[in-house]
Design a protein around this motif. Structure first.
Motif, PDB file in Angstrom:
ATOM      1  N   GLU A   1       0.833  -1.198   0.000  1.00 12.28           N
ATOM      2  CA  GLU A   1       0.000   0.000   0.000  1.00 12.28           C
ATOM      3  C   GLU A   1       0.870   1.252   0.000  1.00 12.28           C
ATOM      4  OE1 GLU A   1      -2.814   0.119   3.163  1.00 12.28           O
ATOM      5  OE2 GLU A   1      -3.641  -1.834   2.634  1.00 12.28           O
ATOM      6  N   ILE A   2       0.433   2.226  -0.774  1.00  9.04           N
ATOM      7  CA  ILE A   2       1.118   3.508  -0.791  1.00  9.04           C
ATOM      8  C   ILE A   2       0.475   4.398   0.263  1.00  9.04           C
ATOM      9  CG2 ILE A   2       1.564   5.571  -2.152  1.00  9.04           C
ATOM     10  CD1 ILE A   2       1.657   3.804  -4.637  1.00  9.04           C
ATOM     11  N   VAL A   3       1.267   4.862   1.200  1.00 16.52           N
ATOM     12  CA  VAL A   3       0.770   5.758   2.235  1.00 16.52           C
ATOM     13  C   VAL A   3       1.109   7.185   1.798  1.00 16.52           C
ATOM     14  CG1 VAL A   3       0.927   6.424   4.653  1.00 16.52           C
ATOM     15  CG2 VAL A   3       1.090   4.013   4.011  1.00 16.52           C
ATOM     16  N   LEU A   4       0.082   7.989   1.625  1.00 13.45           N
ATOM     17  CA  LEU A   4       0.279   9.338   1.134  1.00 13.45           C
ATOM     18  C   LEU A   4       0.388  10.329   2.284  1.00 13.45           C
ATOM     19  CD1 LEU A   4      -2.307   9.151  -1.773  1.00 13.45           C
ATOM     20  CD2 LEU A   4       0.184   9.040  -1.955  1.00 13.45           C
ATOM     21  N   PRO A   5       1.342  11.249   2.195  1.00 16.31           N
ATOM     22  CA  PRO A   5       1.506  12.248   3.254  1.00 16.31           C
ATOM     23  C   PRO A   5       0.404  13.306   3.179  1.00 16.31           C
ATOM     24  CG  PRO A   5       2.968  12.747   1.444  1.00 16.31           C
ATOM     25  CD  PRO A   5       2.295  11.439   1.103  1.00 16.31           C
ATOM     26  N   PRO A   6       0.139  13.977   4.285  1.00 17.88           N
ATOM     27  CA  PRO A   6      -0.851  15.063   4.237  1.00 17.88           C
ATOM     28  C   PRO A   6      -0.335  16.197   3.351  1.00 17.88           C
ATOM     29  CG  PRO A   6       0.279  15.034   6.358  1.00 17.88           C
ATOM     30  CD  PRO A   6       0.738  13.819   5.602  1.00 17.88           C
ATOM     31  N   ILE A   7      -1.236  16.822   2.622  1.00 19.31           N
ATOM     32  CA  ILE A   7      -0.851  17.949   1.773  1.00 19.31           C
ATOM     33  C   ILE A   7      -1.769  19.138   2.033  1.00 19.31           C
ATOM     34  CG2 ILE A   7       0.207  16.523  -0.025  1.00 19.31           C
ATOM     35  CD1 ILE A   7      -2.326  16.922  -1.719  1.00 19.31           C
ATOM     36  N   THR A   8      -1.275  20.333   1.719  1.00 16.61           N
ATOM     37  CA  THR A   8      -2.016  21.569   1.931  1.00 16.61           C
ATOM     38  C   THR A   8      -2.027  22.364   0.633  1.00 16.61           C
ATOM     39  OG1 THR A   8      -1.257  21.611   4.221  1.00 16.61           O
ATOM     40  CG2 THR A   8      -2.165  23.654   3.341  1.00 16.61           C
ATOM     41  N   VAL A   9      -3.217  22.824   0.237  1.00 16.89           N
ATOM     42  CA  VAL A   9      -3.374  23.577  -1.008  1.00 16.89           C
ATOM     43  C   VAL A   9      -4.307  24.749  -0.738  1.00 16.89           C
ATOM     44  CG1 VAL A   9      -4.172  23.452  -3.409  1.00 16.89           C
ATOM     45  CG2 VAL A   9      -3.061  21.469  -2.371  1.00 16.89           C
ATOM     46  N   MET A  10      -4.003  25.891  -1.355  1.00 17.61           N
ATOM     47  CA  MET A  10      -4.880  27.056  -1.236  1.00 17.61           C
ATOM     48  C   MET A  10      -6.179  26.795  -2.003  1.00 17.61           C
ATOM     49  SD  MET A  10      -2.414  30.313  -1.472  1.00 17.61           S
ATOM     50  CE  MET A  10      -1.223  30.639  -0.182  1.00 17.61           C
ATOM     51  N   GLU A  11      -7.280  27.326  -1.497  1.00 16.65           N
ATOM     52  CA  GLU A  11      -8.610  27.065  -2.070  1.00 16.65           C
ATOM     53  C   GLU A  11      -8.685  27.390  -3.557  1.00 16.65           C
ATOM     54  OE1 GLU A  11     -11.078  29.402   0.534  1.00 16.65           O
ATOM     55  OE2 GLU A  11     -11.232  27.764   1.992  1.00 16.65           O
ATOM     56  N   ASN A  12      -8.186  28.561  -3.972  1.00 18.71           N
ATOM     57  CA  ASN A  12      -8.259  28.964  -5.371  1.00 18.71           C
ATOM     58  C   ASN A  12      -7.437  28.033  -6.263  1.00 18.71           C
ATOM     59  OD1 ASN A  12      -9.206  30.718  -7.441  1.00 18.71           O
ATOM     60  ND2 ASN A  12      -7.180  31.666  -7.488  1.00 18.71           N
TER      61      ASN A  12
END
Length: 137
Positions: A11-22
């Motif tokens: 299984e690939i465990v994906l790290p948390p990511i943060t993106v601006m709404e726009n």
């Protein structure tokens, strides 16, 4: 018991990511409009946007890969370090190290923070892993 162990390693465990709404809105639109031409990477980008933590457009995201960010990353398999700028497809130019977000590497980088690694699948169905070493916006 060994089946469970093998599955968890695969299984690939994906790290948390943060993106601006726009940016997330624009990237979702890009993924949707590109689904017929580039189904695998468009699907990957859409999945990344679905799992992203969205923040206000005026948030200070130092050390987080955004559109237009200059990113230094390491290919975890080869150890090669690369410096690229993450851009929209129409701005891409590999000679200028401008990598489109609509490539597997670009879609993998968006939203990552310095020190995070991500594993993803290449068009040739190989697994690849990158670690973000530095980001400047």
């Amino acid at each position: 018991m060994s089946k469970i162990n093998r599955k968890s390693k695969a299984e690939i465990v994906l790290p948390p990511i943060t993106v601006m709404e726009n940016e997330a809105r624009r990237l979702n639109t890009l993924a949707s409009s590109s689904a017929m031409l580039f189904p695998r990477v468009a699907h990957f980008l859409a999945q990344e946007m679905e799992r992203a933590s969205l923040v206000a457009d005026d948030s200070d995201l130092r050390g987080v890969v955004r559109m237009g960010s200059q990113v230094r990353y390491c290919d975890d398999k080869t150890g090669e370090v690369r410096d690229v700028v993450l851009v929209y497809p129409h701005e891409a130019d590999i000679a200028l190290k401008r990598v489109s977000v609509l490539t597997p590497v670009g879609a993998a980088l968006i939203g990552l923070s310095v020190g995070q690694a991500i594993e993803f699948q290449t068009p040739g169905h190989n697994k690849r892993s990158l670690t973000v070493l530095g980001v400047s916006n």
